[in-house]
Design a protein around this motif. Sequence first.
Motif, short mmCIF file in Angstrom:
data_model
loop_
_atom_site.label_atom_id
_atom_site.label_comp_id
_atom_site.label_asym_id
_atom_site.label_seq_id
_atom_site.Cartn_x
_atom_site.Cartn_y
_atom_site.Cartn_z
N TYR A 54 80.63 70.08 60.82
CA TYR A 54 79.88 68.85 61.15
C TYR A 54 78.49 69.18 61.65
O TYR A 54 77.54 68.45 61.40
CB TYR A 54 80.65 68.03 62.20
CG TYR A 54 79.90 66.81 62.66
CD1 TYR A 54 79.83 65.69 61.85
CD2 TYR A 54 79.24 66.81 63.88
CE1 TYR A 54 79.14 64.57 62.27
CE2 TYR A 54 78.54 65.69 64.30
CZ TYR A 54 78.49 64.58 63.49
OH TYR A 54 77.78 63.48 63.89
N THR A 55 78.34 70.29 62.34
CA THR A 55 77.04 70.64 62.91
C THR A 55 76.06 71.19 61.87
O THR A 55 74.91 71.41 62.18
CB THR A 55 77.18 71.66 64.05
OG1 THR A 55 77.63 72.91 63.51
CG2 THR A 55 78.15 71.18 65.12
N ASP A 72 72.01 64.85 67.48
CA ASP A 72 71.48 66.21 67.41
C ASP A 72 72.57 67.22 67.06
O ASP A 72 72.30 68.26 66.45
CB ASP A 72 70.82 66.61 68.72
CG ASP A 72 69.55 65.80 68.99
OD1 ASP A 72 68.96 65.31 68.01
OD2 ASP A 72 69.19 65.66 70.17
N ALA A 73 73.80 66.95 67.46
CA ALA A 73 74.90 67.87 67.18
C ALA A 73 75.15 67.98 65.68
O ALA A 73 75.63 69.01 65.20
CB ALA A 73 76.17 67.42 67.89
N ALA A 74 74.81 66.94 64.93
CA ALA A 74 75.07 66.94 63.49
C ALA A 74 74.31 68.04 62.76
O ALA A 74 74.72 68.49 61.71
CB ALA A 74 74.71 65.59 62.90
N TYR A 75 73.19 68.49 63.29
CA TYR A 75 72.39 69.50 62.61
C TYR A 75 72.09 70.71 63.49
O TYR A 75 71.12 71.42 63.29
CB TYR A 75 71.09 68.87 62.09
CG TYR A 75 71.38 67.74 61.15
CD1 TYR A 75 71.78 67.99 59.84
CD2 TYR A 75 71.33 66.42 61.59
CE1 TYR A 75 72.10 66.95 58.98
CE2 TYR A 75 71.64 65.38 60.73
CZ TYR A 75 72.03 65.65 59.44
OH TYR A 75 72.35 64.64 58.58
N ALA A 76 72.94 70.96 64.47
CA ALA A 76 72.73 72.07 65.41
C ALA A 76 73.13 73.41 64.82
O ALA A 76 72.78 74.45 65.36
CB ALA A 76 73.52 71.82 66.70
N GLU A 77 73.89 73.44 63.72
CA GLU A 77 74.35 74.67 63.05
C GLU A 77 75.06 75.60 64.02
O GLU A 77 74.62 76.72 64.27
CB GLU A 77 73.19 75.37 62.33
CG GLU A 77 72.59 74.54 61.24
CD GLU A 77 71.56 75.27 60.41
OE1 GLU A 77 71.09 76.35 60.82
OE2 GLU A 77 71.24 74.77 59.32
N LEU A 78 76.19 75.15 64.54
CA LEU A 78 76.95 75.91 65.53
C LEU A 78 78.02 76.77 64.87
O LEU A 78 78.72 76.32 63.96
CB LEU A 78 77.60 74.96 66.54
CG LEU A 78 76.64 74.07 67.31
CD1 LEU A 78 77.41 73.13 68.22
CD2 LEU A 78 75.64 74.90 68.11
N LYS A 93 74.21 78.35 68.41
CA LYS A 93 73.41 78.17 67.20
C LYS A 93 73.48 79.44 66.35
O LYS A 93 73.41 80.55 66.87
CB LYS A 93 71.96 77.87 67.56
CG LYS A 93 71.08 77.65 66.34
CD LYS A 93 69.92 76.77 66.66
CE LYS A 93 69.06 76.51 65.45
NZ LYS A 93 69.69 75.68 64.46
#
Length: 157
Positions: A54-55, A72-78, A93
């Motif tokens: 999802y991130t 912001d969590a949607a594109y944080a690339e975790l 990240k």
Amino acid sequence: MTSLDYAWDEPVLPASIMLTVKGAGSSEIVCSMNDFQDSKQLYYENFIYIAATYTFSGLQEPSVRPVASNKDAAYAELVLDVSPKTQRVVLKKKEPGKRSQLWRMMGTGMLCHEGSSVPHNPHKPSPRSVDSCMILDIAGLAAVTDNRYEPLMLRKP
């Protein structure tokens, strides 16, 4: 099978070809085209990241409960990362090539953490033993019960 006629660029030099695999641990071999041996092999490591999908995309399955309402969590690339002091597994990240975020799937089905292993020479074919790595596990002694969550950490197999 397909073949193609080829004229060597330098016909007076030995008929050899250099094969290279580039990546985290590049490997190369030189093969004679007159006597190609099956014993010559290229070796390379294929590490993976364990990502919270999802991130990366913001896409979520309809049956899954949203983790956070923060856009912001949607594109944080975790991805899963390991704290060197505590050996606890956390989401951080993604940093390409950071060893504490790299994992290998073992033949036994366990996820081995690359960052806690001694760096391996990819030119050597010896596979790493299960005993020489730390694997992904839960911190508790038992499986998740009574709706509690256990943190992830590294352990010996």
